[in-house]
Motif scaffolding. Structure first.
Motif, PDB file in Angstrom:
ATOM      1  N   GLN A  31     -38.046 -37.360  11.676  1.00 59.31           N
ATOM      2  CA  GLN A  31     -39.374 -37.317  12.278  1.00 59.31           C
ATOM      3  C   GLN A  31     -39.454 -38.280  13.455  1.00 59.31           C
ATOM      4  N   ARG A  32     -38.453 -39.170  13.518  1.00 53.73           N
ATOM      5  CA  ARG A  32     -38.469 -40.169  14.578  1.00 53.73           C
ATOM      6  C   ARG A  32     -37.023 -40.562  14.850  1.00 53.73           C
ATOM      7  N   GLN A  92     -41.541 -42.070   6.381  1.00 54.88           N
ATOM      8  CA  GLN A  92     -41.114 -41.485   7.640  1.00 54.88           C
ATOM      9  C   GLN A  92     -39.589 -41.455   7.618  1.00 54.88           C
ATOM     10  N   VAL A 100     -41.512 -49.282  10.541  1.00 53.07           N
ATOM     11  CA  VAL A 100     -41.552 -47.960   9.918  1.00 53.07           C
ATOM     12  C   VAL A 100     -42.772 -47.946   9.001  1.00 53.07           C
ATOM     13  N   GLY A 133     -39.088 -37.091   1.627  1.00 54.74           N
ATOM     14  CA  GLY A 133     -40.406 -36.544   1.917  1.00 54.74           C
ATOM     15  C   GLY A 133     -41.235 -36.336   0.658  1.00 54.74           C
ATOM     16  N   CYS A 140     -33.513 -35.815   3.310  1.00 56.01           N
ATOM     17  CA  CYS A 140     -34.812 -35.802   3.987  1.00 56.01           C
ATOM     18  C   CYS A 140     -35.887 -35.168   3.104  1.00 56.01           C
ATOM     19  N   ARG A 181     -42.186 -39.588  -0.899  1.00 57.40           N
ATOM     20  CA  ARG A 181     -42.879 -40.454   0.053  1.00 57.40           C
ATOM     21  C   ARG A 181     -42.150 -41.802   0.205  1.00 57.40           C
ATOM     22  N   VAL A 201     -36.447 -41.789   9.659  1.00 56.57           N
ATOM     23  CA  VAL A 201     -36.069 -42.294  10.974  1.00 56.57           C
ATOM     24  C   VAL A 201     -34.557 -42.181  11.125  1.00 56.57           C
ATOM     25  N   PRO A 207     -39.937 -44.048   2.813  1.00 55.98           N
ATOM     26  CA  PRO A 207     -39.408 -44.151   4.171  1.00 55.98           C
ATOM     27  C   PRO A 207     -37.890 -44.244   4.145  1.00 55.98           C
TER      28      PRO A 207
END
Lengths: 267, 276
Positions: free
Chosen positions: A214-215, A29, A25, A193, A189, A196, A31, A198
């Motif tokens: 996002q993934r 992000q 990762v 975000g 989320c 920043r 996930v 993960p």
């Protein structure tokens, strides 16, 4: 950056929960980890901060090898990882404020914690976080007096209180009704975000996963069987993750199928 | 009934020739067990003289005569009882505090989920059992021999015996905590001691308080007899009155103790309800 390399977990009873899981990762992000129950989602997340000891493989957070860390080293690296739980895991009899400050417990001395003498900066930040998660004015309520959604907001504030470099989120919405689940997932989320951070989110609700992440990483039988963008998740992928017929059950949330249709059309 | 249930689960099927036979056989076996228990109870009653009509016929009128001698109760020396009553009260409070202070650490060693090692776990359980096995009156005799007459041996005897029960109940409370907050504190990087203090302690605090206050209530009753072995308190006054066969004064002391016990019980009840 979180790097997972050939992570394997075999429980004492011989059950293989994880088999050679590898992924990275990079940076901030969100996930989503999806898969049928028993696929190893919960074990994966707990092997990362070693609440469950992995049998083989490596986990790196930045330059730190978590799998090699000793007792003190492990405590240090756990401080850098915030965790949010399915059942919120609050200390029910303590107040909201005390629960949020529990995120800072590991950074103060035992006596300071016992006397509840947290640094003023921590307390300011706790108030700010409570406001951010929508719990202004609840600081003196006891945790067991709150609703499920409010408790999870406390859980989120506690995890963020650690100023984590990584968020591990285990089924954050399974104990909540669909509408609250959506707002909690959105909040996690959003915060990940804007700060920043993960985030690795176990979630069995495919609709929410595709809507917010996002993934997407798909687990089945302890193996990574899919790793890609939510737009790439189509019926074939879901069949690979959940097996034929099973995956439709994974759509608990209303409108989940519409979202899949939209995602499917985009790919 | 419950015996039958257990056997239904563990017993091998088809032990009789037909379902009815096996059912009768099972009934017969539980009937035999009940008969065995009844036989033991009857034997004990017979041997101890509870069922002996001759002894009872002689004893009951004597008891009535003793009671008649004790009426009316004689409260003339009430001023002399104030200090012993006060001693009894502080003995029960100090003894309970002594027990609580030592029970907390032992309980964490004697709870399966917090004990550092199996050996430590078994050792602490054994200590708790041993302390429970020695009655406080026996401990009182030992401590009077060790530290002399007075309230202190009473405090030590009541306190030490209490650890056996208080520590065991604390340990059981610790074993029943919810693991979820413990997992959360570990995940946040807390040490073992921090986990115990912030993940476990807040959860068990109400049960700890409840057990401690209940034990204080019990200890007050226990403290009223400690004086009989010279370990201070109102028991000594009762003993002295009975020794010189002043049953009227003995009755008065017992009535005062009864009133005090009732007061302590109700105070304890009020405090315990607050912790719910």
């Amino acid at each position: 950056m979180l790097t997972i390399d050939k992570l394997t977990k075999t429980y004492a009873d011989g059950h293989q929960a994880l088999r050679d899981c590898s992924f990275t990762v990079p940076g901030a992000q969100v996930v989503a980890v999806i898969g049928p129950s028993g696929a190893g989602k919960s074990t994966l997340i707990r092997c990362i901060n070693r609440l469950v000891a992995p049998t083989r493989g490596h986990v790196h957070l930045g330059d730190t090898d978590l799998t090699a860390a000793g007792t003190a080293g492990l405590r240090d690296v756990r401080r850098r990882i915030g965790m949010i739980f399915q059942e919120f895991n609050l200390i029910e009899r303590l107040t909201v404020m005390e629960n949020v400050l529990a995120g800072r417990l590991a950074t103060v001395s035992f006596l300071q914690a016992f006397l509840r003498r947290f640094p003023a900066g921590d307390i300011d930040r706790a108030f700010e976080l409570l406001g951010r998660v929508g719990l202004d004015g609840y600081e003196n309520s006891r945790a067991d007096a709150l609703s499920g959604g409010q408790r999870q907001r406390v859980g989120i504030a506690r995890a963020l209180m650690q100023e984590p470099e990584l968020l591990l989120v285990d089924e954050p919405t399974s104990s909540l009704d669909p509408k609250v689940a959506r707002s909690i997932m959105g909040l996690i989320c959003e915060l990940a975000g804007e700060r920043r951070i993960p985030a690795l989110i176990n979630i069995h609700d495919v609709g929410l996963a595709l809507g917010f992440a996002q993934r997407v990483i798909g687990l089945n039988g302890g193996r990574v069987v899919f790793d890609g963008a939510p737009e790439a998740v189509d019926e074939a992928v879901l069949t690979r993750i959940y097996g034929a017929d099973e995956w439709r059950d994974a759509f608990r949330q209303e409108g989940g199928e519409d979202m899949l249709a939209a995602g499917g059309a985009a790919s | 009934m419950s015996v039958n249930h257990l056997e239904n689960r563990s017993g091998s099927p088809g032990s009789g020739d037909s379902p009815i036979d096996s059912y009768r056989e099972r009934w017969l076996r539980s009937a035999l067990k009940v008969a065995a228990i009844v036989a033991v109870v009857l034997a004990a009653c017979w041997e101890s003289g509870v069922l002996n009509p001759v002894v009872l016929a002689e004893g009951l009128p004597a008891l009535g005569a003793l009671f008649a001698d004790a009426i009316p109760p004689d409260f003339a020396r009430w001023r002399e009882w104030i200090v012993p009553l006060y001693d009894t009260l502080i003995m029960s409070i100090a003894g309970t505090a002594f027990a609580v202070v030592f029970s907390v650490p032992i309980a964490f060693l004697a709870a399966e989920n917090t004990s550092p090692h199996r050996l430590v776990y078994h050792a602490s359980r054994t200590v708790l059992n041993a302390l429970r096995a020695v009655p406080e009156l026996i401990m009182g005799i030992i401590f009077v021999a060790a530290v002399g007459f007075g309230v202190l041996p009473g405090v030590l005897a009541v306190g030490l015996h209490s650890i056996g029960m208080v520590g065991k109940f604390y340990a059981e409370a610790i074993e029943h905590v919810d693991d979820a907050p413990v997992e959360a504190t570990r995940a946040a990087g807390c040490s073992g001691l921090q986990t115990v203090c912030f993940g476990i302690f807040p959860q068990v605090l109400p049960q700890f308080a409840d057990v401690s206050i209940y034990r204080w209530e019990y200890n007050f009753r226990a403290s009223t007899v400690m004086g009989m072995v010279g370990a201070g308190g109102i028991g000594f006054e009762l003993m002295s009155a009975l020794k010189v066969m002043d049953y009227q004064q003995g009755m008065a002391v017992m009535l005062v103790v009864l009133v005090m016990v009732t007061i302590v019980d109700s105070i304890s009840g009020v405090i315990r309800r607050r912790f719910k």
